[in-house]
Scaffold this motif. Structure first.
Motif, short mmCIF file in Angstrom:
data_model
loop_
_atom_site.label_atom_id
_atom_site.label_comp_id
_atom_site.label_asym_id
_atom_site.label_seq_id
_atom_site.Cartn_x
_atom_site.Cartn_y
_atom_site.Cartn_z
N TRP A 34 8.40 0.36 2.35
CA TRP A 34 8.15 -0.02 3.81
C TRP A 34 7.36 -1.41 3.73
N PHE A 67 0.85 -1.28 -0.04
CA PHE A 67 -0.24 0.16 0.13
C PHE A 67 0.97 1.21 -0.02
N SER A 68 1.83 1.20 1.13
CA SER A 68 2.66 2.77 1.17
C SER A 68 3.55 2.88 -0.06
N ASN A 102 -6.78 10.44 15.31
CA ASN A 102 -7.57 11.22 14.08
C ASN A 102 -9.02 10.46 14.21
N ALA A 134 8.60 1.47 16.04
CA ALA A 134 8.00 1.13 14.71
C ALA A 134 6.46 0.95 14.86
N PHE A 180 11.69 -4.76 6.23
CA PHE A 180 11.00 -4.09 5.18
C PHE A 180 11.69 -4.04 3.99
N GLY A 238 1.75 7.50 2.74
CA GLY A 238 1.57 6.60 3.91
C GLY A 238 0.49 6.74 4.79
N SER A 239 0.45 8.08 5.47
CA SER A 239 -0.73 8.29 6.16
C SER A 239 -2.08 8.53 5.12
N GLY A 298 3.90 1.58 11.97
CA GLY A 298 3.43 0.81 11.03
C GLY A 298 1.81 0.50 11.33
N GLY A 299 1.22 0.33 10.40
CA GLY A 299 -0.49 0.04 10.42
C GLY A 299 -1.14 1.47 10.60
#
Ligand SMILES: Cc1cc2nc3c(=O)[nH]c(=O)nc-3n(C[C@H](O)[C@H](O)[C@H](O)COP(=O)(O)OP(=O)(O)OC[C@H]3O[C@@H](n4cnc5c(N)ncnc54)[C@H](O)[C@@H]3O)c2cc1C
Length: 381
Positions: free
Chosen positions: A144, A113-114, A353, A340, A196, A119-120, A344-345
């Motif tokens: 990552w 995904f990242s 948030n 980490a 990673f 990322g976020s 991560g996740g």
């Protein structure tokens, strides 16, 4: 067989079959044996290679596994995130093709995904998939990506429509990590080892039968994966329990002098926080299996684990002293890896948030780009 018998049979099996050696080959052999013995995919449907049992058996197995160091780390992404996503969103053909091999350790999975600029804000990703004869052509970069250096398959989130707003033009695929055009480069972290990787996709062809969910509706599939990710991280899927965690209450209590009441006080706090999180996870897991969507409470569990991990690493250093972080000390890796868990996740800030928005009903973050076509957004600027 009642649960006590099930647990003692599992314990006896683990005592005779947990390998002393680590490494990917030993882990794969172990997973095949675990599956043959009926302990892999305990709650997954039998039709897709699971055991079709209940949460009660899964908990009994986890209790038995707590005292062993199982070599299941390389399977944690597949078992905790990719497999559950396919169970929820895959076609029957995809479930038949992939899930049994995953449960037997024949194929290792990663989650792609990242990206360097996403990322976020993962919905801002730029890896493109263009429709071509018989499938899709993928170009772009991920980063990552845990365990990708060992992976056979990956769950890959791509952009298929730049005319749509960023959450609406994404599509999910299963990609062959050994196929042409996929380059995997390991990245070293603070332990000096590579957990990673960065991944480059150059004209990678993916057949349409590997698409998970509808075209341009990959965000809802990704949300399913992220939910399973937070639950599996916070409950430690793929990990064998406290034996693997040198900063747990059990490990620290036996490593330090507990005669001092101030030390006992801190250890009790560690115990209470660990136990409360374990019970919260158990409840979320039971609800999920019963079809009750845990939603943002999965983010609360992940945030609690990240905070607990930081607390226990700090406590270990304060009780044992600076030598705990020295090269070669048994605690050094766990302490180096503790930060980490806050990234991560999903980072702690993002978890807060989500909790503020969806649990506490606070005003949401301003989302100025929500309805703007992706191609009109300034990305990486
Ligand atoms: C050990 C580890 C394993 C990982 N494994 C994988 C994997 O297997 N697959 C994968 O796809 N990714 C993986 N990741 C990536 C992980 O998901 C990202 O690191 C994470 O989502 C944060 O993204 P970023 O690093 O780009 O930080 P950024 O998103 O750039 O964030 C930087 C800082 O800004 C803060 N921030 C950003 N946006 C907001 C906001 N809206 N409000 C408040 N604060 C904000 C963040 O909290 C953070 O402190 C892994 C990361 C780690 C550390």
């Amino acid at each position: 067989m009642d649960l006590a018998e099930y647990r003692s049979a599992a314990r006896a099996w683990l005592a005779g079959n947990t390998p002393a050696a680590d490494g990917v080959d030993a882990a794969k052999t172990f997973m095949a044996r675990l599956h043959d013995a009926g302990y892999s995919g305990i709650t997954w449907p039998a039709e897709w290679g699971g055991q079709g049992l209940t949460q009660a058996e899964e908990r009994a197995f986890a209790a038995a596994a707590r005292d062993f160091s199982l070599p299941t780390y390389v399977f944690s992404i597949g078992l905790g995130m990719c497999g559950p996503t396919l169970l929820d969103r895959g076609t029957p053909e995809q479930k038949g093709r992939f899930l049994r091999k995953l449960l037997r350790g024949e194929e290792i999975w990663c989650q792609l995904f990242s990206e360097p600029g996403a990322g976020s804000d993962v919905a801002g990703l730029q890896t493109r998939a263009e429709q071509v004869e018989g499938g899709w052509l993928v170009n772009g970069q991920k980063v990552w990506t845990s365990v990708a250096q060992h992976a056979d398959r990956g769950l890959l989130l791509t952009r298929t429509n730049a005319d749509a707003p960023k959450h609406k033009g994404l599509t999910m695929f299963v990609v062959d990590m050994r196929g042409p055009g996929v380059t995997v480069r390991p990245l070293r972290d603070m332990t000096g080892r590579a957990h990673f990787n960065e991944i480059f996709f150059d004209d990678v062809h993916i057949p349409d039968e590997n698409r998970v969910g509808a075209v341009d509706e990959g965000w809802s599939v990704a949300v399913t994966t992220l939910l399973h990710e937070r639950l599996s991280i916070s409950s430690g899927v793929g990990m064998s329990g406290q034996r693997d965690n040198p900063t747990s209450f059990e490990a620290l209590s036996s490593a330090v002098d507990t005669g001092d009441p101030l030390v006992r006080d801190q250890l009790v706090e560690l115990y209470l926080r660990s136990r409360a999180l374990a019970l919260f996870n158990q409840r979320l897991s039971q609800e999920t299996k019963a079809g009750i969507f845990p939603g943002a409470r999965g983010s609360a569990a992940k945030l609690l684990l990240a905070e607990l991990t930081t607390f226990s690493a700090d406590l270990a250093v304060s009780l044992i002293g600076p030598e705990a972080v020295a090269d070669g000390h048994p605690l050094a890796d766990a302490i180096a890896l503790a930060p980490a868990m806050s990234l991560g996740g999903g980072t702690n800030e993002i978890m807060r948030n989500i909790i503020g928005d969806r649990v506490l009903n606070l005003p949401p973050e301003p989302r100025v780009d929500k309805n703007v076509p992706f191609k009109d957004l300034k990305v990486n600027s």
